[in-house]
Write a protein that holds these residues in place. Structure first.
Motif, PDB file in Angstrom:
ATOM      1  N   LYS A  14      27.257 -29.026  41.882  1.00 55.31           N
ATOM      2  CA  LYS A  14      27.201 -28.627  43.194  1.00 55.31           C
ATOM      3  C   LYS A  14      28.488 -29.075  43.857  1.00 55.31           C
ATOM      4  O   LYS A  14      28.723 -28.317  44.886  1.00 55.31           O
ATOM      5  CB  LYS A  14      25.695 -29.573  43.702  1.00 55.31           C
ATOM      6  CG  LYS A  14      25.549 -29.091  45.213  1.00 55.31           C
ATOM      7  CD  LYS A  14      24.285 -30.085  45.550  1.00 55.31           C
ATOM      8  CE  LYS A  14      24.203 -29.966  47.161  1.00 55.31           C
ATOM      9  NZ  LYS A  14      23.063 -30.716  47.482  1.00 55.31           N
ATOM     10  N   THR A  15      28.821 -30.403  43.815  1.00 53.03           N
ATOM     11  CA  THR A  15      30.295 -30.806  44.119  1.00 53.03           C
ATOM     12  C   THR A  15      31.368 -29.916  44.171  1.00 53.03           C
ATOM     13  O   THR A  15      32.061 -29.593  44.994  1.00 53.03           O
ATOM     14  CB  THR A  15      30.335 -32.420  43.779  1.00 53.03           C
ATOM     15  OG1 THR A  15      29.161 -33.185  44.233  1.00 53.03           O
ATOM     16  CG2 THR A  15      31.507 -32.937  44.648  1.00 53.03           C
ATOM     17  N   GLN A  18      30.911 -26.825  46.169  1.00 52.25           N
ATOM     18  CA  GLN A  18      31.334 -27.161  47.614  1.00 52.25           C
ATOM     19  C   GLN A  18      32.721 -27.225  47.915  1.00 52.25           C
ATOM     20  O   GLN A  18      33.201 -27.205  49.339  1.00 52.25           O
ATOM     21  CB  GLN A  18      30.416 -28.258  48.087  1.00 52.25           C
ATOM     22  CG  GLN A  18      28.999 -28.053  48.219  1.00 52.25           C
ATOM     23  CD  GLN A  18      27.931 -29.327  48.374  1.00 52.25           C
ATOM     24  OE1 GLN A  18      28.314 -30.344  48.133  1.00 52.25           O
ATOM     25  NE2 GLN A  18      26.659 -29.011  48.946  1.00 52.25           N
TER      26      GLN A  18
END
Length: 72
Positions: A14-15, A18
């Motif tokens: 997820k990081t 992003q």
């Protein structure tokens, strides 16, 4: 901005997704199969790096051995 990691050895998907830009550097013949599978195969949970195919600003840099199975 102070909370954004500048570098990491491991980081959650997820990081990574992003991030504005993602740069991956690979080297060596031992990486050829996974590079081909991750970036030229299906996006699948079995190959977590394959999600990077969907990142809008992903760059892969590799030496000749690591990229030897990619048809350019």
């Amino acid at each position: 901005m102070n909370e954004v990691p500048r570098q990491a050895y491991t980081m959650g998907i997820k990081t990574i997704m992003q991030a504005h830009k993602v740069l991956m550097v690979v080297n060596g013949r031992s990486k050829t199969a996974i590079i081909k599978e991750a970036f030229f195969g299906a996006v699948t949970p079995q190959v977590p790096a394959s999600i990077l195919q969907m990142h809008p600003d992903f760059t892969l840099i590799g030496d000749m051995e690591a990229l030897s199975e990619i048809d350019c």
